[in-house]
Design a protein around this motif. Structure first.
Motif, PDB file in Angstrom:
ATOM      1  N   GLN B 106     108.832  76.342  13.749  1.00 35.80           N
ATOM      2  CA  GLN B 106     107.931  75.561  12.691  1.00 35.80           C
ATOM      3  C   GLN B 106     107.302  76.322  11.663  1.00 35.80           C
ATOM      4  O   GLN B 106     107.136  77.563  11.574  1.00 35.80           O
ATOM      5  N   PHE B 107     107.403  75.674  10.568  1.00 40.33           N
ATOM      6  CA  PHE B 107     106.712  76.133   9.236  1.00 40.33           C
ATOM      7  C   PHE B 107     105.198  76.717   9.450  1.00 40.33           C
ATOM      8  O   PHE B 107     104.605  75.899  10.155  1.00 40.33           O
ATOM      9  N   SER B 108     104.905  77.539   8.758  1.00 39.79           N
ATOM     10  CA  SER B 108     103.444  78.126   8.858  1.00 39.79           C
ATOM     11  C   SER B 108     102.554  76.861   8.743  1.00 39.79           C
ATOM     12  O   SER B 108     102.726  76.141   7.518  1.00 39.79           O
ATOM     13  N   VAL B 113     103.135  70.611   5.854  1.00 37.77           N
ATOM     14  CA  VAL B 113     104.255  70.264   6.689  1.00 37.77           C
ATOM     15  C   VAL B 113     104.124  68.776   6.885  1.00 37.77           C
ATOM     16  O   VAL B 113     102.991  68.350   7.313  1.00 37.77           O
ATOM     17  N   HIS B 115     108.057  69.851   5.040  1.00 39.94           N
ATOM     18  CA  HIS B 115     108.413  70.465   4.163  1.00 39.94           C
ATOM     19  C   HIS B 115     109.183  69.029   3.462  1.00 39.94           C
ATOM     20  O   HIS B 115     110.397  68.768   3.920  1.00 39.94           O
ATOM     21  N   SER B 145     109.973  69.675   9.412  1.00 37.96           N
ATOM     22  CA  SER B 145     108.687  70.584   9.865  1.00 37.96           C
ATOM     23  C   SER B 145     109.363  71.922  10.352  1.00 37.96           C
ATOM     24  O   SER B 145     108.528  72.666  10.524  1.00 37.96           O
ATOM     25  N   TYR B 147     112.547  74.882  10.793  1.00 39.96           N
ATOM     26  CA  TYR B 147     113.730  75.555  10.112  1.00 39.96           C
ATOM     27  C   TYR B 147     114.543  76.708  11.149  1.00 39.96           C
ATOM     28  O   TYR B 147     114.046  77.153  12.081  1.00 39.96           O
ATOM     29  N   TYR B 162     110.769  78.079   1.212  1.00 39.93           N
ATOM     30  CA  TYR B 162     109.233  77.396   1.374  1.00 39.93           C
ATOM     31  C   TYR B 162     108.247  78.235   2.151  1.00 39.93           C
ATOM     32  O   TYR B 162     108.163  78.043   3.246  1.00 39.93           O
ATOM     33  N   GLY B 163     107.488  79.333   1.377  1.00 39.10           N
ATOM     34  CA  GLY B 163     106.589  80.123   2.168  1.00 39.10           C
ATOM     35  C   GLY B 163     107.562  81.121   2.757  1.00 39.10           C
ATOM     36  O   GLY B 163     107.308  82.138   2.637  1.00 39.10           O
ATOM     37  N   PHE B 166     114.458  80.480   4.041  1.00 39.19           N
ATOM     38  CA  PHE B 166     115.101  80.143   5.436  1.00 39.19           C
ATOM     39  C   PHE B 166     116.574  79.689   5.196  1.00 39.19           C
ATOM     40  O   PHE B 166     117.120  79.293   3.858  1.00 39.19           O
TER      41      PHE B 166
END
Lengths: 313, 204
Positions: B106-108, B113, B115, B145, B147, B162-163, B166
């Motif tokens: 999951q993204f931070s 989120v 993305h 959400s 990756y 994206y942050g 990935f």
């Protein structure tokens, strides 16, 4: 870098695109599919269709429009208006919509957000919030004397009894949410009602019915339940061309961790910039400036890019 | 014929129309036998990891997908359809298809989120799949959400920021996975799909 999105909004009535002020005085603006194809070519990042007829009989017209659009236009689009339940949502997504936008149905039954995001994924659940600045009770009553009323979805004239009814309702909404459906009042179990510090109130039924719910709190609640995005419309600004309600946009955008689409009031390109730079919106929605070709999407993107906003060009 | 796998919730209409528009004949199917007779397979996807895996196992599609992918048939997983190709995901408890080793994260929560929207896809190497696409500003549409983190970095065909940086596309031989939605990425997306279709013809 993730680009900020420019989203033309197409209000649809009986299968035609229309535009009005404060949801009234509608003017014809063409065929939805042709409009969508035009905007896609113009490099619009996404589209929103709002079915303002939103009657049960009209569902088929909307589904047909979605299918035709999805077969011709290969950018994401959302559909809102008149969606009541999971079944409606499933039909629209299977017909080619990428996202659905729910408003009144989510207020009546907040758990619809949860069920929809579990079943179809958060990324397709947009919660639309029509928010209005809270002025003093007195001025709200004064306003209602001048304009026709509509309560509980039924339009009423400016008869004296209606005014009386509205006065009572307006007063009540500031202390406790009104009952807008058969379901339990949302505030009964999550406490999102207006308090003296509230600045914006949520309206439903196409902006006709006040709910007594605080717009910022509702946005946070929607996120918690699984909404993937908030489509935030300022009712005070919608159709005015005076620009977004920046404090509202910023308050909601900073309160939630999901993307916020600013809506209502765009009259020029600086308004788009302000929505993103000052309002902290992730996407900006506009209707009339694009429909009446005052600006092209490309012009808007060049304007934003020059000012340091990341856009897809 | 290209088989587009139907496993319940997803939007199959857009990808089917996009492929048909490019001249392909498309069959939306939940039948393992259709997969084996198809010249290529597309696994689209929105929804939740565990729920999708449960349906794929129950219908026998999971095995059919593995056979198609391992048998050298051109295979494209999109979004969740790409994530399902990995060993597992932080989104759920189920095992994935395991065609790619690695997990899905999951993204931070410091970022917004999902993305959601258009981001740049950077190609890591030359490939016929990128024919006609810009190398530097190749904008594609994302809505996710989670990756993938491939264990074998060699399979990373493209990256996006994206942050974190990935893997927005993975590829091993005939098996492709894209985190972006080519069917929703306008002209560039359609060019990408056209290149995928050409992969089938060169195969034949």
């Amino acid at each position: 870098m993730l680009a900020k999105r420019i989203i033309p909004c197409l209000d649809v009535k009986n299968g035609r695109v229309v535009k009005g002020i404060h949801f009234r005085n509608l003017r014809d603006a063409g065929d939805p599919v042709q409009n969508a194809a035009f905007y896609s070519k113009e490099s619009a990042d996404e589209l929103v269709f709002l079915d303002i007829t939103a009657t049960i009989e009209n569902r088929k017209t909307v589904v047909n429009m979605v299918r035709k659009t999805a077969a011709r236009v290969f950018i994401p689009f959302a559909v809102g208006g008149g969606i009541r339940n999971i079944k409606d949502i499933g039909v629209l997504l299977r017909s080619g919509a990428d996202k659905i936008s729910i408003n009144t149905a989510a207020i009546k039954d907040p758990l619809l957000i949860k069920r929809a995001s579990r079943k179809f994924g958060s990324q397709c659940v947009v919660v639309a919030i029509d928010a209005k600045r809270i002025t003093k009770v007195k001025s709200q009553i004064a306003k209602c004397k001048m304009s026709p009323l509509a309560l509980n979805g039924q339009a009423e004239g400016i008869s004296l009894p209606a005014q009386q009814k509205f006065k009572t309702l307006t007063r009540n909404t500031l202390s406790a949410p009104m009952n807008i459906g058969a379901r339990p009042r949302p505030s009964a179990y999550w406490g999102g009602h207006l308090t003296p510090s509230s600045r914006w109130e949520v309206y439903v039924n196409g902006g006709n019915t006040p709910t007594g719910i605080d717009a910022v709190k509702w946005a946070k609640k929607a996120e918690k339940l699984g909404a993937g995005e908030i489509l935030l419309t300022s009712m005070d600004r919608d159709g005015t061309l005076d620009g977004y309600d920046i404090p509202l946009t910023r308050a909601v955008s900073e309160a939630v961790n999901i993307p916020v689409i600013a809506s209502g009031g765009v009259g020029n390109l600086k308004h788009l910039y302000d929505g993103i730079a000052k309002g902290k919106a992730d996407a900006v929605l506009a209707a009339s400036i694009f429909h009446y070709r005052k600006y092209s999407i490309r012009q808007a993107k060049q304007y934003l890019r020059k000012r340091g906003i990341p856009v897809r060009i | 014929m290209i088989a587009v796998i139907n496993y319940g919730a997803g939007n199959l209409y857009s990808i089917s129309k996009a492929l048909e528009g490019l001249g392909a004949s498309v069959k939306i199917t939940d039948s393992p036998s259709v997969l084996s007779s198809a010249s290529a397979v597309v696994l689209p996807g929105v929804g939740a990891f565990d729920e999708a895996m449960a349906i794929l196992r129950k219908t026998g599609l999971a095995d059919a997908i593995k056979r198609s992918a391992e048998g050298g048939k051109p295979f494209l997983g999109i979004c969740l359809g790409m994530q399902l190709l990995f060993s597992g995901s932080e989104e759920g408890k189920s095992k994935g298809l395991g065609i790619f080793k690695g997990t899905v994260r999951q993204f931070s929560r410091k970022l917004k989120v999902p993305h959601m929207g258009w981001n740049v896809v950077r190609q890591r190497n030359q490939s016929p799949l990128w024919k006609g696409l810009p190398g530097r500003r190749c904008w594609m549409y994302f809505a996710h959400s989670f990756y993938p983190i491939p264990a074998d970095k060699e399979v990373i065909a493209a990256t996006t920021d994206y942050g974190v940086k990935f893997a927005s596309m993975v590829r091993r031989d005939n098996v492709l996975g894209t985190q972006f939605h080519p069917e929703k990425s306008g002209t560039y997306g359609l060019i990408f799909l056209k290149n995928f279709l050409e992969l089938i013809h060169t195969k034949e």
